[in-house]
Scaffold this active site. Structure first.
Site, short mmCIF file in Angstrom:
data_model
loop_
_atom_site.label_atom_id
_atom_site.label_comp_id
_atom_site.label_asym_id
_atom_site.label_seq_id
_atom_site.Cartn_x
_atom_site.Cartn_y
_atom_site.Cartn_z
N GLU A 1 -21.67 24.73 -47.01
CA GLU A 1 -23.07 24.52 -47.41
C GLU A 1 -24.04 25.34 -46.56
O GLU A 1 -24.94 24.76 -45.95
CB GLU A 1 -23.44 23.04 -47.29
CG GLU A 1 -22.54 22.09 -48.04
CD GLU A 1 -22.83 20.61 -47.75
OE1 GLU A 1 -22.40 19.78 -48.56
OE2 GLU A 1 -23.48 20.31 -46.73
N ARG B 1 -29.58 28.44 -43.96
CA ARG B 1 -30.25 29.38 -43.08
C ARG B 1 -29.52 30.72 -42.93
O ARG B 1 -30.14 31.78 -42.97
CB ARG B 1 -30.38 28.74 -41.69
CG ARG B 1 -31.21 29.53 -40.70
CD ARG B 1 -31.04 28.96 -39.29
NE ARG B 1 -31.24 27.53 -39.23
CZ ARG B 1 -32.41 26.93 -39.02
NH1 ARG B 1 -33.48 27.65 -38.81
NH2 ARG B 1 -32.50 25.61 -39.00
N ARG C 1 -42.24 26.43 -38.40
CA ARG C 1 -41.15 26.38 -37.41
C ARG C 1 -41.61 26.53 -35.97
O ARG C 1 -41.16 25.77 -35.11
CB ARG C 1 -40.06 27.40 -37.75
CG ARG C 1 -39.39 27.12 -39.11
CD ARG C 1 -38.13 27.93 -39.33
NE ARG C 1 -37.07 27.51 -38.42
CZ ARG C 1 -36.75 28.11 -37.30
NH1 ARG C 1 -37.34 29.21 -36.93
NH2 ARG C 1 -35.80 27.62 -36.55
N TYR D 1 -40.70 23.13 -34.03
CA TYR D 1 -39.53 23.19 -33.14
C TYR D 1 -39.76 24.07 -31.92
O TYR D 1 -38.82 24.31 -31.16
CB TYR D 1 -38.32 23.79 -33.88
CG TYR D 1 -38.02 23.23 -35.24
CD1 TYR D 1 -37.69 21.89 -35.42
CD2 TYR D 1 -38.02 24.06 -36.35
CE1 TYR D 1 -37.37 21.41 -36.67
CE2 TYR D 1 -37.70 23.58 -37.61
CZ TYR D 1 -37.38 22.25 -37.77
OH TYR D 1 -37.07 21.77 -39.01
N CYS E 1 -57.05 24.20 -37.84
CA CYS E 1 -57.68 23.49 -36.73
C CYS E 1 -56.70 22.59 -36.00
O CYS E 1 -56.77 21.36 -36.08
CB CYS E 1 -58.86 22.69 -37.26
SG CYS E 1 -60.04 23.78 -38.04
N GLU E 2 -55.76 23.20 -35.33
CA GLU E 2 -54.77 22.50 -34.50
C GLU E 2 -54.37 23.49 -33.42
O GLU E 2 -54.11 24.66 -33.72
CB GLU E 2 -53.48 22.19 -35.30
CG GLU E 2 -53.65 21.29 -36.47
CD GLU E 2 -53.29 19.84 -36.19
OE1 GLU E 2 -52.75 19.55 -35.12
OE2 GLU E 2 -53.59 19.01 -37.06
#
Ligand SMILES: *Cc1c(COP(=O)(O)O)cnc(C)c1O
Length: 431
Positions: free
Chosen positions: A291, A294, A330, A334, A361-362
């Site tokens: 499976e 990525r 990402r 992470y 705005c972060e």
């Protein structure tokens, strides 16, 4: 830079610089700047050749064993990508009813090569999967087994099942994408699995068909895979001994890619992976299910973005680009590293250290921190590399930003496989 970007060991390379004076970044035969000109930025660009070659490398490495590659739809589920993957003969690994509907959309019979994983399958999703005749249910709890048995009985549809075991093996990856330790919600302990197989065997509408495992994602330590598969092989031997017909061994996905630094040639990496996975099953007649997500699509995609502003707060330099965490989460989620390269290499070779950030705005809205990059001017284009997996699929509408368009390049041709989302699209479902 050319060497750094063309490090995937694949021919023809998906992304490379071309041109004698002004070196420009291409995806196959298409200049990224020309796509940005036509479709605007931010913009996802994927390489058909690279996806094809990676699927073929998988098939080649496992050619000595009966196997089916079930591409993990959640890595990139755009219909154009699913069509390409299906055309290579792959099946699918799905984790929701929505993903099942996506694969049915591209091919009415695609479900017959689909495995359904996930800890929280709803009754509606189970019904749809039964009616679509999926190949295998990866059951993740006793309660799910009971619901599946009851639903199958009610609909008079037989379901092939495997129990997803939690082998209690560390995948040595980011904790959010590690799934094979006992403290994780996934699968059932090997000891409990034995009881579930016995229960399943008593159900007329269930057919015990396999054993499944998936220990996480972005795994580069092959020993983790080997260890998990040894535990699975042991369980398979025991189940066979008890008279269960174990046709499938689902090895899951999780093979990592090199976001940073030099990557070994994919053929070599996948060869070593295949040996690690298959060794415990020597002499056993099993049909292996793989499976990968990525490792198939990750390096085949880039997020193209334009520099909006340069700014310096005291001595800290920022490059504000038009892509943001809602387009590619990402790095924020992470702390993931993505190589960032200019779409046009200037001959000056001058470099500077900067943060690359988006407009959201972060403070967590960044793509790189204190990164040494060639000097980028306002309006220049950049490519955020290895964004083909867990990129667009994890996108959101935060700050009422529309999702970027997606382009699939194939040699000198390309097609728009998803248009840019408009504010109208977003408002349509609101009252
Ligand atoms: C996410 C997932 C995969 C794919 O993982 P990759 O790291 O993208 O290869 C495979 N199987 C299951 C059950 C998954 O949840």
């Amino acid at each position: 830079m050319t060497a750094a970007i063309n490090h995937h060991g694949l021919r023809p390379p998906a992304f490379e610089y071309r041109g004698r004076l002004d070196k420009e970044l291409y995806c196959e035969k298409i200049r990224l700047a020309s796509l940005a000109g036509r479709y605007g930025t931010p913009l996802y660009v994927y390489s058909t050749q690279m996806i094809r070659q990676r699927l073929q490398a998988f098939a080649h490495s496992f050619k000595d064993l009966r196997h089916t590659v079930c591409y993990s739809v959640k890595a990139n589920s755009t219909l154009g990508i699913l069509r390409l993957v299906a055309a290579e003969g792959s099946g699918f690994d799905i984790v929701s009813g929505g993903e099942l509907q996506r694969i049915l959309r591209i091919d009415r019979h695609a479900a017959e090569r689909a495995v359904f994983s996930g800890v929280g399958k709803t009754e509606t999703e189970i019904e749809l999967a039964l009616c679509s005749k999926i190949m295998l249910f990866n059951v993740e709890s006793e309660s799910e087994l009971h619901l599946l048995a009851a639903t199958a009985k009610r609909l008079k549809k037989r379901a092939a099942i495997s129990i997803r075991v939690n082998p209690d093996v560390s995948a040595k990856t980011h904790p959010y994408i590690s799934t094979g330790l006992r403290q994780h919600k996934f699968g059932v302990p090997v000891s409990e699995a034995k009881t579930l197989y016995a229960q399943a065997a008593k159900e007329r509408f269930l057919r015990v068909a396999g054993v499944s495992v998936h220990i996480g994602s972005q795994i580069t330590d092959l020993k983790s895979f080997a260890e998990a598969m040894e535990r699975v092989a042991e369980l398979v031997r025991m189940l066979l001994h008890q008279g269960h017909e174990i046709q499938f061994v689902d090895a899951g996905g999780g093979l990592g890619i090199a976001y940073e630094g030099v990557q070994t040639a994919f053929a070599k990496q996948i060869g070593a992976y295949a040996r690690a996975i298959t060794k415990p099953f020597q002499g056993m007649k099993v049909h292996l299910l793989l499976e990968p997500g990525r490792s198939i699509v990750g390096p085949a995609g880039a997020l193209v973005t334009r520099a909006l502003y340069r700014k310096t707060n005291r001595k800290k330099r920022f490059l504000i680009v038009d892509a943001a965490m809602n387009d590619l989460i990402r790095p924020s989620l992470y702390g993931a590293y993505h190589q960032i390269v200019p779409a046009r290499l200037s001959s000056s070779g001058k470099k500077e250290t900067t943060d690359v950030v988006g407009p959201v705005c972060e403070t967590g809205d960044f793509f790189a921190r204190n990164r040494k990059l060639p000097v980028v001017n306002e309006n220049d284009l950049l490519a955020i590399m290895d964004a083909g997996a867990y990129g667009s699929v994890l996108g959101s509408n935060y700050n009422t930003r529309g999702k970027p368009p997606e382009i699939l390049v194939d040699g000198a041709e390309y097609k728009l496989i998803r248009r840019r989302e408009t504010v109208e699209d977003q408002l349509r479902i609101e009252k």
